[in-house]
Write a protein that holds these residues in place. Structure first.
Motif, short mmCIF file in Angstrom:
data_model
loop_
_atom_site.label_atom_id
_atom_site.label_comp_id
_atom_site.label_asym_id
_atom_site.label_seq_id
_atom_site.Cartn_x
_atom_site.Cartn_y
_atom_site.Cartn_z
N ILE A 1 20.57 -4.34 19.99
CA ILE A 1 19.96 -5.28 19.05
C ILE A 1 18.49 -5.48 19.43
O ILE A 1 18.19 -5.84 20.57
CB ILE A 1 20.71 -6.62 19.06
CG1 ILE A 1 22.19 -6.40 18.74
CG2 ILE A 1 20.08 -7.59 18.06
CD1 ILE A 1 23.04 -7.63 18.94
N CYS A 2 17.61 -5.24 18.46
CA CYS A 2 16.17 -5.38 18.68
C CYS A 2 15.68 -6.70 18.09
O CYS A 2 16.03 -7.06 16.95
CB CYS A 2 15.41 -4.24 18.01
SG CYS A 2 15.81 -2.59 18.65
N CYS A 3 14.89 -7.41 18.85
CA CYS A 3 14.22 -8.62 18.37
C CYS A 3 12.78 -8.28 18.02
O CYS A 3 12.28 -7.20 18.34
CB CYS A 3 14.24 -9.71 19.44
SG CYS A 3 15.91 -10.20 19.96
N VAL B 1 18.50 -7.05 28.08
CA VAL B 1 17.95 -5.88 28.78
C VAL B 1 16.51 -5.66 28.38
O VAL B 1 15.99 -6.26 27.43
CB VAL B 1 18.78 -4.61 28.47
CG1 VAL B 1 20.22 -4.76 28.92
CG2 VAL B 1 18.70 -4.28 26.98
N THR B 2 15.86 -4.74 29.12
CA THR B 2 14.52 -4.28 28.75
C THR B 2 14.64 -3.11 27.78
O THR B 2 15.73 -2.55 27.58
CB THR B 2 13.73 -3.83 29.98
OG1 THR B 2 14.38 -2.68 30.56
CG2 THR B 2 13.66 -4.93 31.03
N GLU B 3 13.52 -2.71 27.20
CA GLU B 3 13.55 -1.58 26.27
C GLU B 3 13.94 -0.29 26.99
O GLU B 3 14.70 0.53 26.45
CB GLU B 3 12.19 -1.42 25.59
CG GLU B 3 12.18 -0.32 24.53
CD GLU B 3 10.85 -0.22 23.82
OE1 GLU B 3 10.82 0.30 22.69
OE2 GLU B 3 9.82 -0.63 24.41
N ASN B 4 13.47 -0.10 28.20
CA ASN B 4 13.81 1.11 28.95
C ASN B 4 15.30 1.16 29.27
O ASN B 4 15.94 2.22 29.21
CB ASN B 4 13.00 1.18 30.24
CG ASN B 4 11.54 1.52 29.98
OD1 ASN B 4 11.22 2.18 28.98
ND2 ASN B 4 10.65 1.09 30.86
N HIS C 1 13.34 -9.24 11.51
CA HIS C 1 12.15 -8.44 11.24
C HIS C 1 12.60 -7.13 10.63
O HIS C 1 13.77 -6.74 10.74
CB HIS C 1 11.33 -8.21 12.50
CG HIS C 1 11.96 -7.33 13.53
ND1 HIS C 1 13.13 -7.67 14.18
CD2 HIS C 1 11.61 -6.10 14.01
CE1 HIS C 1 13.45 -6.71 15.04
NE2 HIS C 1 12.54 -5.74 14.94
N HIS C 2 11.70 -6.44 9.96
CA HIS C 2 12.08 -5.17 9.35
C HIS C 2 11.00 -4.10 9.50
O HIS C 2 11.05 -3.07 8.83
CB HIS C 2 12.40 -5.37 7.86
CG HIS C 2 11.26 -5.94 7.06
ND1 HIS C 2 11.11 -7.29 6.85
CD2 HIS C 2 10.23 -5.35 6.42
CE1 HIS C 2 10.04 -7.51 6.11
NE2 HIS C 2 9.48 -6.33 5.84
N SER C 3 10.05 -4.32 10.38
CA SER C 3 9.01 -3.34 10.64
C SER C 3 9.06 -2.92 12.10
O SER C 3 9.09 -3.76 13.00
CB SER C 3 7.62 -3.90 10.32
OG SER C 3 6.60 -3.01 10.74
N ALA C 4 9.07 -1.61 12.32
CA ALA C 4 9.11 -1.10 13.69
C ALA C 4 7.89 -1.54 14.49
O ALA C 4 7.95 -1.68 15.71
CB ALA C 4 9.22 0.43 13.67
N ASN C 5 6.77 -1.76 13.80
CA ASN C 5 5.54 -2.18 14.49
C ASN C 5 5.68 -3.57 15.10
O ASN C 5 4.96 -3.92 16.03
CB ASN C 5 4.36 -2.15 13.52
CG ASN C 5 4.02 -0.75 13.06
OD1 ASN C 5 4.22 0.21 13.79
ND2 ASN C 5 3.50 -0.63 11.85
N GLN C 6 6.59 -4.39 14.54
CA GLN C 6 6.78 -5.75 15.04
C GLN C 6 7.89 -5.84 16.08
O GLN C 6 8.11 -6.89 16.67
CB GLN C 6 7.12 -6.68 13.88
CG GLN C 6 6.05 -6.75 12.80
CD GLN C 6 6.50 -7.53 11.59
OE1 GLN C 6 7.69 -7.79 11.42
NE2 GLN C 6 5.57 -7.91 10.74
N SER C 7 8.58 -4.74 16.30
CA SER C 7 9.79 -4.79 17.12
C SER C 7 9.49 -4.66 18.61
O SER C 7 8.54 -4.00 19.03
CB SER C 7 10.74 -3.66 16.70
OG SER C 7 11.93 -3.70 17.44
N ASN C 8 10.35 -5.29 19.41
CA ASN C 8 10.25 -5.12 20.86
C ASN C 8 11.02 -3.89 21.34
O ASN C 8 11.09 -3.63 22.53
CB ASN C 8 10.73 -6.37 21.61
CG ASN C 8 12.22 -6.63 21.40
OD1 ASN C 8 12.92 -5.90 20.70
ND2 ASN C 8 12.72 -7.70 22.03
N GLY C 9 11.59 -3.15 20.38
CA GLY C 9 12.31 -1.92 20.71
C GLY C 9 11.83 -0.75 19.88
O GLY C 9 12.63 0.03 19.35
#
Length: 658
Positions: free
Chosen positions: A338-340, A397-400, A417-425
């Protein structure tokens, strides 16, 4: 050259006159003989006259010599081809102009090139190879000879007219949708439906007829349009006034019908235009309707309108329809990531925790990327306070670490959110094969991913509201802890500004459900309270506020760095001042960026203003972030954008966004 010669003549004449005066003084005043001196002056005058006349003759002969070199046939060819030449000296003074200019009554010999043609500055300095200028009613393309001080002029008036006519005749495909038409007419009798049809359809058909648009009705609420670029430019100049006309007509009948429009342009491939129009209409409606979505092939989508808050359109049937594929995707997945969004807030984290609990109920391992991308200050304090309880329920967890768990059958979920540019993943999303999106923000054109499922409801108060409604349809065995429910309720409280904006009946239903699951409103309020230090800082920030027009307050903070949470809190507090319609806080944040936090009471669409500055958000809550820049420059740009917003709103009460 002619100006220099004229000056020289004046100096010579002045010298001769001075000599004559001196001779007169000697002869009359002093009674001296002046015969010899008079002869010298006469000879000097004749000599100077001969020299000047000879010089002008040679200059004229030189100018005519350039024309003679071209020859009579070449001269006629240049005139037929509407090509001219201009020669200038080292001082950029024009010394000769070809017959084309003489034939058209243009004589600038003796004038400086840049005085006559300021547009030629880049050409002469070598910054441009050609420039286009308009002289009288003709358009010329100018090119410079790199080896000689010569400018070549080519008359492109007809070519320019043909090009303009070609551009104006390019085909534009459009679509009109009457938003909420089915909901407004579904249970009405025929007389009421007839009144509604007359009120909302007549402005649409009249508008199309007045502008020369070919329009055909596809069904009860949708129309197809065919027009050209000239007509389209007229619609833009008109600010798509039909949106306001239909909105006002519907309000008189006490129905919530609005108009959404989509226009595709920039290609002669009709199948591409048709596909673009359909996608643009989806975008306009997913953003809440009452707006126009426009796209030229190869360019970004632009939006006009959006002055109406998105209405609640989802029913329990729609929630169930969306929940079933979510459950199927979970069951067919090996694990869930799950990405925030960056700087995750309570709504984002609460919805992420709830989705993780849904996955766990279906026996799928779920992790939340929460140790990368930052967390909002108050949420961080909450998670630190209850870290032991959270550790037992979900895995952060972290992204890695998430990348190490990414497999072909992994389901990646973007919440709030729905934009990859705004994602923490972002890296996870780039490599993921299966992605779903659950969000409540107005949809943007570029998601940056190819999702299998998109559930975006701009009419919802929060993502926590959407997931709360979805949970019973995914599994009846899900059990949220009191802490989970409280975090979700806190997110809902923040996004509705304590249930004052973007709050509908379903929002209260979701809040009631969370309360049944153990959400503690007192704890939620406690989590949102400011510390004394935060209160003092907020007070200091608010003291920097400046009143602007239209009930707007702008707060530029130059002497300190603020968290984005503090910026949003200060903007919210400014809204509590009587007469304030919107508040903007500008400051440098802790990530080295310059940001704006915007809040509104709903009468001003801050999302439109922020999107015009390449930010985003909701009608009542929006923001932008940029690489660190001048606070003063950003404030100046903000004021210009606000002025443009109200300038667009004046003629038709609509708003414009890009």
């Amino acid at each position: 050259m002619h100006e220099k010669m004229a000056k020289l003549k004046k100096y010579a004449l002045a010298a001769i006159c001075l000599q004559i005066i001196i001779l007169a003084v000697f002869r009359i005043g002093l009674d001296k003989g002046i015969m010899t001196a008079s002869i010298i002056i006469i000879f000097e005058s004749v000599f100077l006259y001969y020299v000047f006349d000879r010089f002008e003759s040679l200059s004229q002969a030189q100018s005519e010599g350039v024309s003679d070199i071209l020859g009579k046939d070449a001269k006629e060819a240049y005139l037929f081809g509407q090509t001219g030449m201009v020669i200038y000296d080292d001082s950029y003074v024009i010394t000769w102009m070809s017959d084309l200019f003489q034939a058209r009554g243009i004589d600038r010999i003796g004038k400086k090139v840049l005085t006559w043609l300021p547009e030629a500055d880049d050409l002469i300095s070598g910054k441009a190879e050609t420039v286009t200028v308009q002289l009288d009613d003709r358009v010329y393309e100018i090119k410079r000879n790199e080896d000689a001080p010569i400018l070549f002029f080519r008359d492109i008036t007809e070519l320019n007219n043909y090009r303009l006519a070609y551009q104006e005749e390019q085909v534009v495909i459009g679509m009109i949708n009457l938003d909420n038409y089915e909901e407004s007419t579904e249970y009405e009798d025929e007389a009421v439906v007839a009144s509604i049809n007359t009120a909302v359809r007549t402005p649409v058909t009249d508008y199309c007829r007045e502008h020369g648009i070919l329009v055909k009705r596809i069904n009860n609420y949708r129309y197809q349009m065919v027009l050209n670029e000239k007509i389209f430019s007229d619609l833009v100049a008109d600010h798509f006034s039909v949106l306001t006309k239909v909105r006002k007509a519907a309000q008189k009948l006490d129905v919530t019908i609005t108009v959404s429009m989509a226009f595709a342009r920039g290609t002669d491939q009709f199948d591409q235009l048709d596909e673009m129009t359909a996608n643009l209409m989806d975008l306009a409606q997913s953003r809440g309707g009452d707006q126009v979505a426009i796209q030229k092939m190869g360019e970004e989508v632009k939006y006009y309108g959006g002055s109406t808050e998105a209405l609640e359109k989802r029913s329990r049937v729609r929630v169930r329809v969306m929940a079933h594929p979510v459950r199927d995707l979970l069951q067919r997945s090996g694990n869930v990531i799950i990405c925030c969004h960056r700087e995750a807030d309570f709504d984002c984290m609460g919805s992420a925790i709830a989705f993780a609990r849904m996955a766990q109920t279906l026996h799928r391992e779920a992790v939340i990327i929460a140790r990368t991308g930052g967390i909002e200050e108050k949420l961080a304090a909450c998670m630190s306070r209850y870290k032991d309880e959270l550790k037992e329920e979900v895995r952060l967890v972290t992204e890695n670490e998430a990348l190490n768990q990414l497999r072909n059958d992994t389901l990646v979920v973007m919440v709030d959110h729905h934009s990859a540019n705004q994602s923490n993943g972002a890296q996870v999303l780039e490599k993921a094969r299966r992605v779903i999106i659950i969000d409540h923000h107005r949809r943007g054109a570029d998601m940056g991913v190819m999702p299998e499922l998109v559930y975006i409801e701009a009419g919802a108060s929060s993502t926590s509201e959407l997931i709360t409604e979805m949970i019973p349809y995914v599994s009846s065995q899900i059990e949220l802890s009191e802490l989970d429910a409280t975090i979700m309720l806190t997110g809902m409280t923040i996004d509705t500004n304590r249930f004052r904006v973007r709050t509908g009946a379903r929002t209260y239903d979701a809040a009631s459900t969370l309360r049944k699951w153990g959400a503690d409103p007192l704890l939620a309020d406690e989590l949102l309270k400011d510390s004394y230090g935060e209160f003092a800082e907020k007070t200091a920030v608010m003291a920097l506020s400046q009143r602007y027009e239209h009930g707007i307050i702008i707060t530029p903070v130059k002497n300190r760095t603020l968290t984005r949470s503090m910026m949003s809190q200060a903007a919210d507090s400014l809204l509590e001042i009587q007469g304030v319609e919107a508040a903007f806080v500008i400051a440098n944040d802790e990530e080295g960026e310059t940001a704006i936090s915007a809040r509104s009471n709903g009468r001003i669409n801050v999302q439109v203003i922020m999107e015009n500055m390449h930010g985003g958000g909701h009608m009542t809550a929006a923001a932008l972030q940029r690489e660190k820049c001048s606070i003063d420059d950003l404030q100046k740009e903000l004021k210009a954008t606000i002025d443009e917003y109200f300038k667009e709103a004046e003629p038709d009460e609509g708003n414009t966004e890009k």
